[in-house]
Write a protein that holds these residues in place. Sequence first.
Motif, PDB file in Angstrom:
ATOM      1  N   ALA A  83    -104.247  19.296  44.087  1.00  0.00           N
ATOM      2  CA  ALA A  83    -104.048  18.480  45.053  1.00  0.00           C
ATOM      3  C   ALA A  83    -103.350  17.208  44.246  1.00  0.00           C
ATOM      4  O   ALA A  83    -102.082  16.944  44.731  1.00  0.00           O
ATOM      5  CB  ALA A  83    -104.956  17.924  45.712  1.00  0.00           C
ATOM      6  N   SER A  84    -103.680  16.827  43.098  1.00  0.00           N
ATOM      7  CA  SER A  84    -103.238  15.855  42.295  1.00  0.00           C
ATOM      8  C   SER A  84    -102.021  16.157  41.680  1.00  0.00           C
ATOM      9  O   SER A  84    -100.985  15.791  41.454  1.00  0.00           O
ATOM     10  CB  SER A  84    -104.380  15.073  41.416  1.00  0.00           C
ATOM     11  N   SER A  85    -101.862  17.577  41.293  1.00  0.00           N
ATOM     12  CA  SER A  85    -100.587  18.115  40.370  1.00  0.00           C
ATOM     13  C   SER A  85     -99.477  18.155  41.201  1.00  0.00           C
ATOM     14  O   SER A  85     -98.343  18.110  40.763  1.00  0.00           O
ATOM     15  CB  SER A  85    -101.115  19.257  39.762  1.00  0.00           C
ATOM     16  N   ARG A  86     -99.565  18.453  42.613  1.00  0.00           N
ATOM     17  CA  ARG A  86     -98.518  18.570  43.412  1.00  0.00           C
ATOM     18  C   ARG A  86     -97.871  17.336  43.609  1.00  0.00           C
ATOM     19  O   ARG A  86     -96.513  17.651  43.644  1.00  0.00           O
ATOM     20  CB  ARG A  86     -99.125  18.966  44.707  1.00  0.00           C
ATOM     21  N   ASN A  87     -98.410  16.301  43.409  1.00  0.00           N
ATOM     22  CA  ASN A  87     -97.644  15.025  43.572  1.00  0.00           C
ATOM     23  C   ASN A  87     -97.361  14.370  42.398  1.00  0.00           C
ATOM     24  O   ASN A  87     -96.621  13.265  42.511  1.00  0.00           O
ATOM     25  CB  ASN A  87     -98.601  14.088  44.493  1.00  0.00           C
ATOM     26  N   ALA A  88     -97.749  14.865  41.309  1.00  0.00           N
ATOM     27  CA  ALA A  88     -97.291  14.082  39.915  1.00  0.00           C
ATOM     28  C   ALA A  88     -95.871  14.334  39.465  1.00  0.00           C
ATOM     29  O   ALA A  88     -95.290  15.239  39.533  1.00  0.00           O
ATOM     30  CB  ALA A  88     -97.984  14.903  38.714  1.00  0.00           C
ATOM     31  N   ALA A  89     -95.058  13.114  39.674  1.00  0.00           N
ATOM     32  CA  ALA A  89     -93.662  13.122  39.393  1.00  0.00           C
ATOM     33  C   ALA A  89     -93.420  13.576  37.861  1.00  0.00           C
ATOM     34  O   ALA A  89     -92.253  14.079  37.755  1.00  0.00           O
ATOM     35  CB  ALA A  89     -93.244  11.738  39.658  1.00  0.00           C
ATOM     36  N   VAL A  90     -94.419  13.523  37.109  1.00  0.00           N
ATOM     37  CA  VAL A  90     -94.042  13.750  35.673  1.00  0.00           C
ATOM     38  C   VAL A  90     -93.892  15.308  35.523  1.00  0.00           C
ATOM     39  O   VAL A  90     -93.187  15.750  34.661  1.00  0.00           O
ATOM     40  CB  VAL A  90     -95.156  13.136  34.654  1.00  0.00           C
ATOM     41  N   LEU A  91     -94.426  16.152  36.399  1.00  0.00           N
ATOM     42  CA  LEU A  91     -94.243  17.613  36.541  1.00  0.00           C
ATOM     43  C   LEU A  91     -92.728  17.982  36.599  1.00  0.00           C
ATOM     44  O   LEU A  91     -92.163  18.717  35.984  1.00  0.00           O
ATOM     45  CB  LEU A  91     -95.082  18.094  37.396  1.00  0.00           C
ATOM     46  N   ALA A  92     -92.214  17.026  37.531  1.00  0.00           N
ATOM     47  CA  ALA A  92     -90.581  17.423  37.988  1.00  0.00           C
ATOM     48  C   ALA A  92     -89.929  16.863  36.587  1.00  0.00           C
ATOM     49  O   ALA A  92     -88.833  17.460  36.434  1.00  0.00           O
ATOM     50  CB  ALA A  92     -90.596  16.743  39.188  1.00  0.00           C
ATOM     51  N   ARG A  93     -90.135  15.692  36.084  1.00  0.00           N
ATOM     52  CA  ARG A  93     -89.357  15.384  34.986  1.00  0.00           C
ATOM     53  C   ARG A  93     -89.379  16.241  33.608  1.00  0.00           C
ATOM     54  O   ARG A  93     -88.518  16.530  33.117  1.00  0.00           O
ATOM     55  CB  ARG A  93     -90.109  13.851  34.780  1.00  0.00           C
ATOM     56  N   GLN A  94     -90.703  16.359  33.345  1.00  0.00           N
ATOM     57  CA  GLN A  94     -90.875  17.050  32.072  1.00  0.00           C
ATOM     58  C   GLN A  94     -90.824  18.519  32.115  1.00  0.00           C
ATOM     59  O   GLN A  94     -90.619  19.320  31.007  1.00  0.00           O
ATOM     60  CB  GLN A  94     -92.174  16.630  31.258  1.00  0.00           C
TER      61      GLN A  94
END
Length: 157
Positions: A83-94
């Motif tokens: 649930a927390s990884s779905r909303n992490a902006a860092v995932l989309a950036r890196q």
Amino acid sequence: MTARHVIAALAVGIVVTGCQDPYDESRQPPRPTPSAADGRDAVVRAFAMGWINWDWQSVADQQRSLAGLATPVLARQLRQDAASSRNAAVLARQRPGSRGRLVVLELSSAGRGLAVTQESTLTDGHADLGGERYRVYLVSTRKWRGEWRVSRWEPQQ
């Protein structure tokens, strides 16, 4: 056969069979899918492969899939991570990820032991500098509702 014929034959072969882009982001990492009949080691191997093979697009799904192989307490933690990884902006950036393989799995008759993996971290689908590294995980298993489940998966520093 002339060089021209060889080149033409190779070109036709490539066109007919097609090519795959090794950096294609639409490719999904393998999903853990053992059944209860596969036994304890198969469940731990599937968990390990799911844990170390993921990408930024599939990490939430991967965590939920791993929860299906875990006991309730560990499954709850994995679902919270999903649930927390779905909303992490860092995932989309890196665009992080990981690829690897299970090298050693040693479990006692009591279901406790070690897993050793060889892993490479990825950024935007490309291997990071530093290459592959070995990681050690403490593992525990137990039967839950008649099926083997992972109850502990703890990376060691």
